[in-house]
Motif scaffolding. Structure first.
Motif, PDB file in Angstrom:
ATOM      1  N   ARG A  35       0.915  -1.304  -0.103  1.00  0.00           N
ATOM      2  CA  ARG A  35       0.136   0.263   0.065  1.00  0.00           C
ATOM      3  C   ARG A  35       0.942   1.097  -0.111  1.00  0.00           C
ATOM      4  N   VAL A  38      -1.073   2.600  -5.682  1.00  0.00           N
ATOM      5  CA  VAL A  38      -2.276   2.093  -5.805  1.00  0.00           C
ATOM      6  C   VAL A  38      -2.109   2.136  -7.472  1.00  0.00           C
ATOM      7  N   HIS A 327      -0.868   5.474  -8.694  1.00  0.00           N
ATOM      8  CA  HIS A 327      -1.097   6.813  -8.152  1.00  0.00           C
ATOM      9  C   HIS A 327      -0.799   6.696  -6.757  1.00  0.00           C
ATOM     10  N   SER A 330      -4.464   7.203  -0.866  1.00  0.00           N
ATOM     11  CA  SER A 330      -5.115   8.229  -0.123  1.00  0.00           C
ATOM     12  C   SER A 330      -5.376   8.064   1.180  1.00  0.00           C
ATOM     13  N   TRP A 331      -5.370   7.023   1.757  1.00  0.00           N
ATOM     14  CA  TRP A 331      -5.682   6.786   3.167  1.00  0.00           C
ATOM     15  C   TRP A 331      -4.580   6.618   4.001  1.00  0.00           C
ATOM     16  N   SER A 332      -4.841   6.378   5.298  1.00  0.00           N
ATOM     17  CA  SER A 332      -3.625   6.235   6.198  1.00  0.00           C
ATOM     18  C   SER A 332      -3.310   4.738   6.433  1.00  0.00           C
ATOM     19  N   VAL A 334      -1.281   3.759   8.900  1.00  0.00           N
ATOM     20  CA  VAL A 334      -0.600   3.748   9.878  1.00  0.00           C
ATOM     21  C   VAL A 334      -1.147   2.470  10.688  1.00  0.00           C
ATOM     22  N   GLY A 335      -2.294   1.969  10.644  1.00  0.00           N
ATOM     23  CA  GLY A 335      -2.904   0.934  11.268  1.00  0.00           C
ATOM     24  C   GLY A 335      -2.380  -0.405  10.611  1.00  0.00           C
ATOM     25  N   ARG A 336      -1.448  -0.493   9.600  1.00  0.00           N
ATOM     26  CA  ARG A 336      -1.288  -1.664   9.000  1.00  0.00           C
ATOM     27  C   ARG A 336       0.423  -2.065   9.949  1.00  0.00           C
TER      28      ARG A 336
ATOM     29  N   GLY C   5      -6.215   4.158  12.674  1.00  0.00           N
ATOM     30  CA  GLY C   5      -5.542   2.888  12.695  1.00  0.00           C
ATOM     31  C   GLY C   5      -5.861   1.924  14.005  1.00  0.00           C
ATOM     32  N   ARG C 122      -2.810  -7.079  11.878  1.00  0.00           N
ATOM     33  CA  ARG C 122      -1.785  -6.116  11.613  1.00  0.00           C
ATOM     34  C   ARG C 122      -2.657  -4.950  10.819  1.00  0.00           C
ATOM     35  N   LEU C 316      -9.521   5.061   8.844  1.00  0.00           N
ATOM     36  CA  LEU C 316      -8.416   5.200   7.546  1.00  0.00           C
ATOM     37  C   LEU C 316      -8.190   6.624   7.416  1.00  0.00           C
ATOM     38  N   VAL C 318      -9.445   9.392   6.537  1.00  0.00           N
ATOM     39  CA  VAL C 318      -9.977  10.186   5.233  1.00  0.00           C
ATOM     40  C   VAL C 318     -11.088  10.999   5.241  1.00  0.00           C
TER      41      VAL C 318
END
Lengths: 336, 336, 336
Positions: A35, A38, A327, A330-332, A334-336, C5, C122, C316, C318
């Motif tokens: 990620r 995309v 491209h 667009s999303w975070s 950080v949680g991954r 997250g 994760r 996420l 957004v």
């Protein structure tokens, strides 16, 4: 091997350069699976994810791989339909379903069924497992994992030392991996199983003909001392005359952190095709290994996503376009 | 008929001009189904593909049709939920589910259920089959196939000569097709079935009132000699007193290449709603017909995709926008 | 609460400002749920919609919410896989599946299972219901509905008067709603149930400690006279010693239009977590209420879509980008 428009049915299709091509493309897929970017390269394409035998993780992995390339997924998750019950042939099923999608991934309980289906299909078919026979993306992800783990140590598959442990008679994954290893040089294979579940002779023969050194034992602690990879598999109770006998064997093939520390070289990688049995009295890989950084079992499933993305990109000939159609995320993440 | 925002529940809704409109739009969909172009016209729209009775091919066909227009698909594949078991009404189910999606395709085992559902739905509903009752997209794809096959021969549905063969009593598809044929002129229909499985009188009557010539027989080889279309259907063993009796009849209605060559005119088209029974002792259309270019059974399912795309485009009023939102295909279609 | 997250496992995570944040974002989602605009903000993201227990409406609602933000959905709809049957741990399942997707929604029959799964995941996990334990998006959509319905009347959740009716002992939704109400001020709660199905003491206690006024009764017509919200739930036959006893109670808790007109204040809102029992002799909310504009049960499920979109957008991160990535709707929404 020319991948464009081809069926992916068996690891026998892959020579060394094809394998290396898959691995190189899988490496290219990393930013998308991670990620970081995309891609929309397969926008409008449809994967027919036809699982005529349930398998959540393999089905979801193929579906996600296709989504990550920008494509859509339509799927089936078991013998829900009565069409086959009504006597429909695989030929007919294939003619119909291949009119809907751009590529098909198929799992089916019967050996040879996917190949029969592919012969009638109008689009490329990827074998997602046909019973005890073939599951090429699993074999490729196993070898890709070995390749990556060794690369981190400055090594390559040539010269690999590997122990395969457990049910080597019925385990499809160890058979397929052994066949793939025959394309490489100078491999040392230690086969560890109860005698009743020994690796079939023809595979041992094949490994030796490839110039590999094969050792056979039924003692775990002997086998894992001088290897780069410990590839463990599940032993199923029902393979034995009695539960007592099964317990006896199971006990002898169970790896935990204490045994690992005592017997393995410092960086020995632990692999398993999953699912592993996590019950305390039956687990072939103890939960106390979960913190061991050399436990690669979840890197294997992560690599599966990359290998499946690579296969789709190769079969649909978009390897050179993945980046062009890409491209920013667009999303975070950080949680991954 | 104004399609925009309408439910598609029954072939009775379609007059001749509506049918011709569907066929014209289905023709327009061809470049998208053939993956010559990709359209994004339904980007953001959601199909609720609600199959409360399993049917892999119909479900996947509707889903792919929606994906090919750029839309998303959420679906259910059987009575998985306990909501109906808990006594929930179709009214409530419809009110809830229609709040989620832009159009719903519904299959349900009970006659009339889809209409009841549609009355409560807040979005257009397409009947994907309500038990023995209606399955309008199947009837339309059958007629569309006849239309296209005849067009290749410079002919039209007016003046069609067709033999319908097999279980004409319980076969929903031959009932629906007959009703649609009543909108056309000067059709000759040969009905071929065991007496126990004869076409219902009301349909024979309807055909005759439309000015069509109807012949009834139970001898296959008589019926197929002077027709443009042979429309075969499955005979089910359980419809008869004994297996022996079923075998007797089945044997008399089985078409193979030798019979075709001996009795049919050179370009006679063979159709079947599928699935056909492919078991050697029960197949109504022998596998040796698979190489016959006039076997149109897989063109039927391909046409189903076009007809379903057309219905979605009409109901959501995007026919004039499909091309505007389109672009080149990025992947290789060499494998198709 | 910092949503970015984070796992969404329990309503206990939500303080008043977090709740108000969810509601504000849910309001922002309205143009997208109403198909006034389309957003592409989650293009390329994948929801793993893992329903290890079937639930059509909740599963479809989560899936649609993610699609409406532009993301893809891969899902499972029951214990199809043998992985868990083979003894796989939730830990392993979570490690594998969380490698495929960007966020997971999980339903599972066992209390605590989703939390255990989340600990190993994760990616962020949203609890879609873990047996009798938690189903936070349901609780939030219930409260959001109360908030919106009261806002139309110029009121707020503070000062709410609510009757909860039916099976208050086993009903997860009334427990969760009660807990959420403890974050607000000056609420009057009337609890209406047979004694056998009374609200657990600890919840009554919690409500009182929050300064709320709690009344307990088993007479429906007393309870509904001076409330803003009637929150009805299903009474299940199997909770009683005999069907006769169940019928007796059920009869006393059934609301219909006549009772509503006679006893309720003019604008009293009727809610229910659904499914409601629609059988004439068992329905807790009579079908003759369907035309009552204050029946909010389908506004609840509509609000569920908004709340789930809000949770995804928050987790996420957004929220601020949804509009930026948006564009016009291309299809006709006249049918909605």
């Amino acid at each position: 091997m020319d991948f464009t428009g081809s069926h992916i049915l068996s690891i026998q299709q892959f020579d060394r350069s094809s394998i290396e091509r898959v691995f190189a493309v899988a490496d290219d897929m990393e930013p998308y699976a991670a990620r970081e970017r995309v891609t929309r390269v397969l926008e409008g394409a449809i994967l027919g994810n036809m699982f005529f035998e349930p398998s959540t993780r393999t089905r979801v992995s193929f579906g996600c791989a296709f989504n990550l390339l920008g494509g859509n997924v339509r799927e089936t998750t078991g013998f829900e339909t009565s069409a086959i019950a009504k006597g429909e042939s695989l030929y007919d099923t294939a003619r119909v379903l291949s009119g809907y999608s751009d590529v098909i991934c198929m799992r089916h309980p019967q050996s040879g069924s996917v190949e029969e289906f592919a012969q009638a299909s109008r689009v490329p078919v990827i074998n997602g497992g046909d019973g005890p026979n073939e599951h090429p993306s699993q074999a490729l992800l196993d070898l890709y994992t070995i390749h990556k783990e060794l690369a981190h140590r400055g090594r390559d598959v040539d010269g690999l030392r590997i122990a395969m442990i457990g049910d080597l008679k019925y385990g499809r994954t160890v058979h397929s991996l052994s066949k793939l290893l025959c394309k490489f040089d100078n491999v040392q294979v230690v086969l560890v199983s109860p005698e009743e579940l020994a690796m079939p002779d023809y595979i041992v023969e094949m490994l030796r003909e490839a110039g590999h050194r094969v050792t056979v034992t039924d003692i775990l602690t002997d086998s894992i001392q001088h290897v780069d990879i410990v590839y463990s598999t599940r032993i199923q109770e029902e393979r034995f005359a009695s539960k007592d006998e099964a317990d006896l064997y199971r006990g002898r093939f169970r790896l935990n952190q204490a045994i690992y520390t005592q017997f393995c070289e410092p960086n020995t990688v632990i692999m398993h095709p999953l699912p592993r049995d996590s019950r305390a009295d039956a687990n072939e890989l103890d939960n106390d290994l979960n913190q061991n950084p050399n436990l690669a079992i979840f890197r294997q499933t992560d690599n599966g996503l990359l290998v499946r993305m690579a296969l789709f990109a190769l079969v649909l000939d978009v390897v050179h376009l993945v980046d062009k159609y890409s491209h920013e995320v667009s999303w975070s993440t950080v949680g991954r």
